[in-house]
Design a protein around this motif. Structure first.
Motif, short mmCIF file in Angstrom:
data_model
loop_
_atom_site.label_atom_id
_atom_site.label_comp_id
_atom_site.label_asym_id
_atom_site.label_seq_id
_atom_site.Cartn_x
_atom_site.Cartn_y
_atom_site.Cartn_z
N TYR A 132 1.09 -0.68 0.06
CA TYR A 132 0.05 0.17 -0.43
C TYR A 132 0.66 1.08 -0.13
N MET A 133 2.00 1.33 0.19
CA MET A 133 3.08 2.97 0.81
C MET A 133 3.46 2.42 -0.81
N MET A 134 3.58 1.99 -1.32
CA MET A 134 4.31 1.71 -2.68
C MET A 134 3.04 2.59 -3.04
N ASN A 135 1.38 2.23 -3.23
CA ASN A 135 0.83 2.78 -4.26
C ASN A 135 1.00 4.11 -4.09
N ILE A 136 1.13 4.67 -2.86
CA ILE A 136 1.11 6.10 -2.62
C ILE A 136 2.00 6.43 -2.42
N VAL A 137 3.53 6.40 -2.46
CA VAL A 137 4.22 7.52 -2.60
C VAL A 137 4.39 7.33 -4.40
N ASP A 138 4.03 6.33 -5.33
CA ASP A 138 4.15 6.01 -6.86
C ASP A 138 3.06 7.37 -7.01
N TYR A 139 2.01 7.35 -6.50
CA TYR A 139 1.56 8.19 -6.80
C TYR A 139 1.66 9.76 -6.23
N LEU A 140 2.00 10.24 -5.84
CA LEU A 140 2.49 11.44 -5.04
C LEU A 140 3.67 11.68 -6.25
N VAL A 141 4.66 11.59 -6.14
CA VAL A 141 5.51 11.72 -6.73
C VAL A 141 5.34 11.39 -8.32
N GLY A 142 4.19 10.92 -8.69
CA GLY A 142 3.64 11.21 -10.25
C GLY A 142 5.04 9.30 -11.18
N ASN A 143 4.80 8.55 -10.41
CA ASN A 143 5.74 6.90 -11.37
C ASN A 143 5.49 6.89 -11.92
N THR A 144 5.86 6.96 -13.07
CA THR A 144 5.32 6.42 -14.37
C THR A 144 5.75 4.69 -14.74
N ASP A 145 6.93 3.95 -13.83
CA ASP A 145 7.64 2.76 -14.69
C ASP A 145 7.91 2.30 -13.75
N ARG A 146 6.72 1.97 -12.87
CA ARG A 146 6.75 1.10 -11.55
C ARG A 146 5.65 -0.23 -11.96
N HIS A 147 6.79 -0.87 -13.70
CA HIS A 147 6.37 -2.30 -14.45
C HIS A 147 6.36 -3.64 -13.42
N TRP A 148 5.97 -4.48 -14.02
CA TRP A 148 6.52 -5.52 -12.99
C TRP A 148 8.03 -6.42 -12.49
N ALA A 149 8.87 -5.64 -12.92
CA ALA A 149 10.15 -5.85 -13.04
C ALA A 149 10.87 -5.33 -12.24
N ASN A 150 10.13 -4.06 -11.44
CA ASN A 150 10.94 -3.85 -11.14
C ASN A 150 10.46 -3.62 -9.08
N TRP A 151 9.46 -4.39 -9.18
CA TRP A 151 9.70 -4.71 -7.72
C TRP A 151 9.22 -5.47 -7.24
N GLY A 152 9.23 -6.58 -6.23
CA GLY A 152 9.23 -7.69 -5.75
C GLY A 152 9.10 -7.93 -4.74
N PHE A 153 9.28 -9.73 -4.23
CA PHE A 153 10.18 -9.72 -2.95
C PHE A 153 11.15 -10.50 -3.10
N TYR A 154 12.06 -10.32 -1.42
CA TYR A 154 13.04 -11.07 -1.28
C TYR A 154 12.29 -12.53 -1.00
N ALA A 155 13.67 -13.30 -1.40
CA ALA A 155 13.21 -14.90 -1.58
C ALA A 155 14.56 -15.24 -0.39
N ASP A 156 14.80 -15.88 1.46
CA ASP A 156 15.57 -16.31 1.99
C ASP A 156 16.13 -17.34 1.39
N SER A 157 17.23 -17.74 2.05
CA SER A 157 18.48 -18.52 2.25
C SER A 157 17.14 -19.97 1.87
N LYS A 158 16.21 -19.92 2.21
CA LYS A 158 15.97 -21.41 1.70
C LYS A 158 14.79 -21.43 0.49
N ASN A 159 14.81 -20.11 -0.52
CA ASN A 159 13.90 -19.62 -1.41
C ASN A 159 13.05 -20.03 -0.60
N LYS A 160 12.34 -19.10 0.44
CA LYS A 160 11.45 -18.71 1.01
C LYS A 160 10.69 -17.41 0.98
#
Length: 378
Positions: free
Chosen positions: A269-297
């Motif tokens: 939700y915070m991503m959607n807030i700040v991207d709106y505030l700064v007018g970011n047009t490039d939040r495509h699906w390759a530049n946000w995501g998850f961490y995977a730990d040492s067990k690939n979780k």
């Protein structure tokens, strides 16, 4: 590291090992048959079927999926200076997944985003030999990545496979390069003056909210102004872009957005807030995501990054269509929904003097006031 050099692409390969550090995750053979040894450690964007019958369709799919995965670990050819980079490491300017895959395989498909790599069945090489997190990259390669300079006879000897690999595994279109300072990797990004200034300003603004993000600072490379940020991945914390998570969810028949909100609704939700505030047009699906730990979780969303296309949807107060919601709604509506869920979470004041022009400043504070009013209603 002394024995590691760029290898010629394998024309008649027999078998490749897909490795995670020194653990053999899977093998794939030239006929498309494969063996999966550690299913839980498989890359999220690589699907292989280890059936034992002679289904030719499955075998072809395995080969194509393997080539696609390897090709995703080499730079995209629409990236600025891509040809110069490929020429400088003696690689083909390939256009197919297979050709691009073998460019990647020449340097074992290593990356600074995770700890996966590839080797042939007859190679005596270990992860410690090619681990980019432990070894230096050459600043001479940064010359090519950021400025498009070809190596000369005099400086081409300064770089080999272990030094090139870190950059050719970095996705994106803007000129960029990894450098190492005092044992820590930093990413330098150029582009044009507008993009660099936008990234620096957006980073400063986002730092005024309670959110895990990548700070960008001003730096120079060859007398050119660039943005600079510290690496956020490690051997034990790999990056899994949301486009890969979507594949995982689809295979598990899980709703992607339910999964995201269950794992880390606050960051989402915070991503959607700040991207709106700064007018970011490039939040495509390759530049946000998850961490995977040492067990690939999959654990939580990794720090928000990549702000060089901020302030581009400032024509109206609504912004552009949000790229990170299940339904097709505006950035404004996505931000309002987020504020209703978690609040605005502003922790510092934004200085109006940070803005270079009145139009940008006016639009930013107009959007901020809209969200503040929504928070009051909450």
């Amino acid at each position: 590291m002394n024995n590691f050099t760029i290898r010629k692409p394998e024309k008649n390969w027999k078998k490749f090992f897909i490795m995670r550090k020194d653990t053999m995750v899977a093998t794939i053979r030239e006929d498309g048959t494969c063996t999966i040894y550690k299913k839980s450690l498989m890359p999220y964007n690589l699907y292989l079927d280890d059936i034992e019958d002679d289904d030719i369709t499955v075998k072809v799919d395995n080969i194509n999926n393997f080539y696609y995965w390897c090709s995703s670990r080499v730079l995209t050819l629409d990236r600025k200076f891509a040809k110069e980079i490929l020429n400088s490491i003696g690689a083909l300017q390939a256009s197919t997944d297979k050709e691009r895959a073998f460019i990647s395989i020449t340097y074992h498909s290593v990356s600074l985003t995770d700890c996966y790599w590839v080797k042939c069945n007859n190679e005596k090489v270990t992860f410690s030999d090619i681990n980019l997190f432990k070894h230096s990259l050459s600043n001479s390669f940064a010359d090519v990545s950021l400025c498009g300079r070809q190596f000369t006879v005099q400086n081409s000897e300064l770089i080999d496979g272990k030094e090139a690999a870190g950059d050719v595994g970095t996705a994106g279109v803007a000129p960029k390069a990894w450098i190492r300072e005092n044992g820590v990797f930093y990413l330098l990004k150029d582009g044009d003056s507008r993009d660099v200034e936008a990234e620096l300003l957006a980073s400063k603004i986002i730092g005024c909210f309670k959110i895990d993000y990548v700070p960008y600072e001003e730096s120079t490379f060859s007398n050119v102004k660039v943005s600079k940020s510290k690496i956020i991945s490690s051997e034990d914390m790999c990056l899994v872009p949301i486009e890969y998570v979507e594949i995982y969810c689809r295979n598990k028949e899980i709703n992607l957005f339910d999964f995201i909100k269950k794992k880390d609704s606050y960051s989402y939700y915070m991503m959607n807030i700040v991207d709106y505030l700064v007018g970011n047009t490039d939040r495509h699906w390759a530049n946000w995501g998850f961490y995977a730990d040492s067990k690939n979780k999959l654990t939580k969303l990794y720090p928000l990054m990549d702000f060089n296309k901020s302030f581009l949807s400032y024509e109206t107060v609504d912004g552009t269509i949000c790229q990170t919601t299940e339904k097709r709604i505006s950035q404004r509506d996505a931000a309002i929904e987020a504020v209703k869920k978690i609040g605005l979470n502003q922790i510092k004041d934004i200085d109006p003097n940070w803005f270079n022009d009145s139009k940008t400043r006016e639009m930013f504070f107009k959007r901020l006031n809209i969200l503040k009013n929504e928070e009051i209603k909450k």
